[in-house]
Design a protein around this motif. Structure first.
Motif, mmCIF file in Angstrom:
data_model
loop_
_atom_site.group_PDB
_atom_site.id
_atom_site.type_symbol
_atom_site.label_atom_id
_atom_site.label_comp_id
_atom_site.label_asym_id
_atom_site.label_seq_id
_atom_site.Cartn_x
_atom_site.Cartn_y
_atom_site.Cartn_z
ATOM 1 N N ASN A 103 84.412 57.840 -21.330
ATOM 2 C CA ASN A 103 83.730 59.133 -21.405
ATOM 3 C C ASN A 103 84.028 60.042 -20.215
ATOM 4 O O ASN A 103 83.313 61.017 -19.981
ATOM 5 C CB ASN A 103 82.214 58.919 -21.507
ATOM 6 N N GLY A 104 85.071 59.710 -19.474
ATOM 7 C CA GLY A 104 85.399 60.508 -18.301
ATOM 8 C C GLY A 104 86.887 60.489 -18.029
ATOM 9 O O GLY A 104 87.686 60.059 -18.857
ATOM 10 N N ARG A 105 87.259 60.922 -16.830
ATOM 11 C CA ARG A 105 88.660 60.968 -16.434
ATOM 12 C C ARG A 105 88.954 59.873 -15.424
ATOM 13 O O ARG A 105 88.093 59.488 -14.629
ATOM 14 C CB ARG A 105 89.008 62.337 -15.843
ATOM 15 N N HIS A 106 90.192 59.383 -15.441
ATOM 16 C CA HIS A 106 90.625 58.322 -14.545
ATOM 17 C C HIS A 106 91.769 58.846 -13.678
ATOM 18 O O HIS A 106 92.846 59.171 -14.178
ATOM 19 C CB HIS A 106 91.076 57.106 -15.355
ATOM 20 N N ILE A 107 91.523 58.921 -12.363
ATOM 21 C CA ILE A 107 92.546 59.258 -11.385
ATOM 22 C C ILE A 107 92.930 57.972 -10.667
ATOM 23 O O ILE A 107 92.066 57.249 -10.173
ATOM 24 C CB ILE A 107 92.033 60.287 -10.360
ATOM 25 N N CYS A 108 94.206 57.677 -10.600
ATOM 26 C CA CYS A 108 94.676 56.456 -9.932
ATOM 27 C C CYS A 108 95.428 56.820 -8.659
ATOM 28 O O CYS A 108 96.468 57.485 -8.712
ATOM 29 C CB CYS A 108 95.581 55.648 -10.861
ATOM 30 N N ALA A 147 98.169 50.023 -19.554
ATOM 31 C CA ALA A 147 97.155 50.463 -18.586
ATOM 32 C C ALA A 147 97.548 51.786 -17.949
ATOM 33 O O ALA A 147 96.718 52.683 -17.778
ATOM 34 C CB ALA A 147 96.970 49.389 -17.521
ATOM 35 N N ALA A 148 98.823 51.920 -17.603
ATOM 36 C CA ALA A 148 99.289 53.157 -16.963
ATOM 37 C C ALA A 148 99.143 54.355 -17.885
ATOM 38 O O ALA A 148 98.851 55.475 -17.432
ATOM 39 C CB ALA A 148 100.743 52.999 -16.529
ATOM 40 N N ARG A 149 99.321 54.148 -19.179
ATOM 41 C CA ARG A 149 99.188 55.263 -20.126
ATOM 42 C C ARG A 149 97.752 55.777 -20.216
ATOM 43 O O ARG A 149 97.529 56.934 -20.586
ATOM 44 C CB ARG A 149 99.693 54.835 -21.510
ATOM 45 N N ARG A 150 96.769 54.927 -19.893
ATOM 46 C CA ARG A 150 95.367 55.355 -19.956
ATOM 47 C C ARG A 150 94.951 56.184 -18.739
ATOM 48 O O ARG A 150 93.892 56.817 -18.747
ATOM 49 C CB ARG A 150 94.449 54.138 -20.072
ATOM 50 N N VAL A 151 95.746 56.158 -17.680
ATOM 51 C CA VAL A 151 95.429 56.941 -16.480
ATOM 52 C C VAL A 151 95.635 58.422 -16.774
ATOM 53 O O VAL A 151 96.671 58.820 -17.311
ATOM 54 C CB VAL A 151 96.323 56.501 -15.293
ATOM 55 N N ASP A 152 94.644 59.248 -16.430
ATOM 56 C CA ASP A 152 94.773 60.689 -16.668
ATOM 57 C C ASP A 152 95.671 61.360 -15.643
ATOM 58 O O ASP A 152 96.425 62.277 -15.975
ATOM 59 C CB ASP A 152 93.381 61.341 -16.650
ATOM 60 N N ARG A 153 95.592 60.925 -14.383
ATOM 61 C CA ARG A 153 96.429 61.518 -13.340
ATOM 62 C C ARG A 153 96.723 60.488 -12.262
ATOM 63 O O ARG A 153 95.817 59.797 -11.794
ATOM 64 C CB ARG A 153 95.714 62.723 -12.708
ATOM 65 N N PHE A 154 97.984 60.392 -11.867
ATOM 66 C CA PHE A 154 98.388 59.520 -10.766
ATOM 67 C C PHE A 154 98.503 60.338 -9.479
ATOM 68 O O PHE A 154 99.009 61.475 -9.487
ATOM 69 C CB PHE A 154 99.740 58.864 -11.048
ATOM 70 N N ILE A 155 98.073 59.719 -8.378
ATOM 71 C CA ILE A 155 98.357 60.221 -7.035
ATOM 72 C C ILE A 155 99.143 59.127 -6.325
ATOM 73 O O ILE A 155 98.725 57.962 -6.298
ATOM 74 C CB ILE A 155 97.070 60.546 -6.258
ATOM 75 N N ALA A 156 100.295 59.471 -5.764
ATOM 76 C CA ALA A 156 101.166 58.503 -5.096
ATOM 77 C C ALA A 156 100.960 58.562 -3.589
ATOM 78 O O ALA A 156 100.641 59.620 -3.032
ATOM 79 C CB ALA A 156 102.625 58.799 -5.432
ATOM 80 N N ILE A 157 101.188 57.428 -2.926
ATOM 81 C CA ILE A 157 101.015 57.399 -1.470
ATOM 82 C C ILE A 157 102.242 57.903 -0.724
ATOM 83 O O ILE A 157 102.185 58.114 0.482
ATOM 84 C CB ILE A 157 100.650 55.987 -0.977
#
Length: 366
Positions: A103-108, A147-157
């Motif tokens: 029910n929300g967004r996922h930022i990784c 799992a990666a496809r379910r992430v809404d937005r990736f932030i890389a280090i």
């Protein structure tokens, strides 16, 4: 807006755990989830926060136990009930990104696509564990991609991690560099003659060729860290090499400050240790491939512009290549004050500001 933050597991004291602490400090209102938590083995900060874990918690109290639990752990992370959250920020090198946020967004905030799956040869070397995982590798990779496809937005280090996210997951990402706590490190006027390695003592960290190189050089080397390779490395080491084991932050900062140089042996997507060395006024001798090129500036014998250099690079993970770099380092000069100024660009406040801004932009006001 209700927010949760999730980390792979809290059973160690590596760079990812320190970064997760800074994330928790910035988002004090967020609930914290992780696969397993061992307060005796991770940073003291987490004792002051409520940590939600899975039923694997009693069985996963160390990094080695986590490795054996990995296939089960991925499914358990998917089962965590995060249906009540508008935004979830995961801090992930392995399993945190497997969460579901219905029910929300996922930022990784991604350190690297799971190293054991996508860099299997480098991670396990030629050990029996590599052979054990290979029959299951296709399934585990498919699950990781799901799992990666379910992430809404990736932030890389780092840019290196950004490239890995693109090539492995086919996803774009924003870069926010991982920080170091500049207040922990102070240069010393009493610099010694010993070199220093700071590392988890694991096969893929490649401390082995540093031990071989310093055995042959006969120069004093201190090694800070513990891990399953420790007994093997101690057995290899000559009398000029001293193992200090795991140390607290105060002793670590002191050893950084008095070291002649810090030796950095692995291929990594980033590497906080070289920046911590520079923040202590100490130069680095490092394997010059990967994320290290984004944070360190190489010294060159052929360059007339070495004032900004922070490290001597070598380009093969061999004792011979490292020995040549040490010889080159002996003729180089580094200004401790310049090294400190260089490291100051990676402070915690700027990291928190950028991460807060990204969360508010991607997920709404947090």
């Amino acid at each position: 807006m209700k927010m949760a933050i999730v980390h792979d597991y809290l059973c160690g004291m590596g760079g990812a755990e320190r970064v997760f602490q800074y994330i928790c400090e910035e988002f004090k209102e967020a609930d914290i989830y992780t696969l397993a938590y061992n307060p005796a083995r991770t940073l003291p900060y987490f004792k002051g926060r409520k940590i939600h874990t899975t039923w694997l918690n009693p069985f996963v109290q160390s990094m080695d136990a986590f490795r054996w639990s990995f296939p089960v752990a991925t499914h358990l992370m998917e089962m965590i009930d995060l249906s009540g959250y508008d935004l979830v920020l995961s801090s992930s090198a392995t399993v945190a990104k497997y969460i579901r946020v219905p029910n929300g967004r996922h930022i990784c905030y991604c350190y690297i696509p799971t190293r054991a799956l996508w860099q299997t040869g480098d991670y396990f070397g030629g050990s029996w564990k590599s052979k054990l995982i290979r029959p299951f590798l296709s399934y585990l990779k498919r699950h990781d991609l799901q799992a990666a496809r379910r992430v809404d937005r990736f932030i890389a280090i780092s840019k290196t991690t950004q490239d890995h996210i693109a090539s492995t997951y086919g996803r774009d990402s924003q870069i926010i560099f991982s920080p170091i706590d500049l207040d922990r490190f102070v240069p010393s006027e009493n610099r010694g003659e010993n070199y220093l390695v700071v590392s988890r003592l694991e096969q893929w960290k490649r401390v082995d060729y540093a031990i071989e190189a310093f055995n042959r050089l006969g120069l004093p080397l201190k090694v800070i860290g513990t891990g399953k390779e420790e007994a093997k490395l101690r057995a290899m080491a000559g009398p000029n090499i001293t193992f200090l084991g795991g140390v607290d932050d105060e002793i670590l900062a002191k050893e950084y400050a008095v070291a002649k140089a810090v030796i950095f042996t692995p291929f990594l997507e980033y590497g906080l240790i070289p920046l911590e060395a520079n923040a202590s006024g100490t130069p680095v001798i490092c394997y010059g491939i990967g994320g290290i090129t984004e944070t360190m500036i190489p010294w060159s014998a052929d360059s007339a512009e070495n004032d900004s250099a922070t490290a001597v690079f070598f380009y093969e993970q061999t004792a011979e290549s490292l020995m040549a770099a040490v010889s080159q380092f002996e003729s180089a000069e580094f200004d401790p004050a310049r090294l400190v100024r260089h490291a100051s660009r990676w402070g915690v406040p700027e990291f928190k500001r950028q991460l807060r801004q990204a969360v508010e932009t991607i997920g709404g006001t947090a």
